[in-house]
Design a protein around this motif. Sequence first.
Motif, mmCIF file in Angstrom:
data_model
loop_
_atom_site.group_PDB
_atom_site.id
_atom_site.type_symbol
_atom_site.label_atom_id
_atom_site.label_comp_id
_atom_site.label_asym_id
_atom_site.label_seq_id
_atom_site.Cartn_x
_atom_site.Cartn_y
_atom_site.Cartn_z
ATOM 1 N N UNK A 95 -18.078 4.245 -9.139
ATOM 2 C CA UNK A 95 -19.276 3.934 -8.342
ATOM 3 C C UNK A 95 -19.438 4.369 -7.124
ATOM 4 N N UNK A 97 -20.622 2.098 -4.617
ATOM 5 C CA UNK A 97 -20.778 0.860 -4.051
ATOM 6 C C UNK A 97 -20.175 0.707 -2.756
ATOM 7 N N UNK A 98 -21.412 0.185 -1.546
ATOM 8 C CA UNK A 98 -20.346 0.259 -0.676
ATOM 9 C C UNK A 98 -19.163 -0.865 -0.482
ATOM 10 N N UNK A 99 -17.695 -0.195 0.264
ATOM 11 C CA UNK A 99 -16.732 -1.693 -0.276
ATOM 12 C C UNK A 99 -16.133 -2.113 1.254
ATOM 13 N N UNK A 100 -16.729 -3.318 0.826
ATOM 14 C CA UNK A 100 -16.115 -4.454 2.183
ATOM 15 C C UNK A 100 -14.928 -4.910 2.465
ATOM 16 N N UNK A 101 -13.398 -5.482 2.552
ATOM 17 C CA UNK A 101 -13.332 -4.454 4.046
ATOM 18 C C UNK A 101 -13.393 -2.407 4.663
#
Lengths: 236, 290
Positions: A95, A97-101
């Motif tokens: 997908x 979506x941004x991933x943190x960290x």
Amino acid sequence: MKVVPGPEGYIPKVAAMEGTNLPSSPDKGLLFGEEVDEEIAMREAAKALLTKPNPTIFPGPKILWGWSPTAFEEADAILELAKEIPNCRIIPMPDYRPKYPKIDPEAEINPNHPNLTILHNRIEACIFVGVHCHYANLSLRMIRAGTNCFTIAICGELGHEDAMVTLRDAHGEKIRKFKDILIQVRNELGIQWEPKLPPPNPSLPKENWETVSFHDYGEYAFLLMPKKGEIVTDTE
Amino acid sequence: MGLEYVRITTGFEDYMPKDYVDLVKYGQFGKDYDIQELGTFKELVEEHPMCAGCFMAYFIRVFYASLPKPEDTIVIGTAGCARLQLSQAAVPFIYGNYGDTNAVASGLKRALEIRFPDKVKDVVVVAGDGGLMDIGFGMTMHSWFRRERFTTIMVDNEVYGNTGGQESGMSPKGVQLKMAPKGKKFDKINAVELAKAAGCVYVARISPTNPKRLAKTIKRAIIAARHFGPTFIHAYTSCNIEYSIPTEKVLEDARNREKKDFTFYEWMSDDVKNYFEQIESNKEGQEVKV
């Protein structure tokens, strides 16, 4: 404009704004930004995949998730193609979506910072397939800006100007045609290869924890199973 | 999205990252977990960039674990702290411009009703006090006047935390903040009464100290919005940075506020009350068509 592998430098101009047009008909493709017959584009793409280090397929959500019957068919075709590319890897983009960290660059690629995966794995030829067009455009431009990776876009819609090779209207049948051309080019180059699937995702557990039993621990099983009458009081 | 999408194509199970395989196998999609089972299933959001001790991060974790149908839910957020975590969840997220979340949600809900006439799609706005009661006030109120059928959740940290600590309409009277050193001169906006007056059919004010009650409130707000009209939750989610609350005192602070101005309050229209009596007395908890 000739769309060639980078690194082009920070924020390169979009190929579409430099006069590159998308292929005009379904049987055409783009090779370095110029329209050619799709067979020619396929041959060049095959050469790159067979000769450059660490060829990798980046399947996107449209291939990875079973959202329609065509997704299953295309997924099959992609796996057939992956079998034929020597030492190929599959790194998914499940997908956007941004991933943190930070993502695990060996396990996945994220469209917001694709170069983490490309540079970490030293990928010099890759295929984008099943990635929604707006995110494919974003990633392909970033890859051209920051890496020397040869990008191939297998697109179900109209194609992508920022890839070195673009195939448009590509579904199961066209992907299989590409596979056949790749085998032909491989034979011409004299590369010996027995078809086999790429290695699985390194983030997956090596063992199936649902079915693991005491016996799987071999000589250390006694650490898990107390002996009859033994009461373990001291634990780590 | 939909439940039928939550399956990996044949052969690619071995190539997906572990997180996604776990989401399909042990995730919330298509299952109805109780909030007390938190930790036994794969959650929709795990890692996030919120500050240590952020009570909003905790609220959002419980919010995602309480969604009645995560596979058919779309979350809308806006500028502010909450979106940093909301955008990382395995649920579709739309970033509205500052203040227009409820206008975006109105259009989205209507479009989804046309696109999926045989399905119920939940639209939930999760935005801060600035996004809903200051800058987005007009659009929030008008979505309620129009009786749009979606849920609005205000995560109220009583400050513009992202931009250095300016006072918001929801900051308590007299409070001094980094960018408001003279102290706030007027009262906190009574958002709950405004929501009632504007036509919300279910309104709640909560300090999220009790996860079970919080989960029930969120579920009720979403289910009521499906059938009756706009619903609103006003949640206290302190900003431990701007209000200088030590990390270990965050929960204690929430409990203190619960005793003062954030006592649990729930109001619903008679229709909604009858509906919940009907479905909650039903042992299987099946939803009833209205």
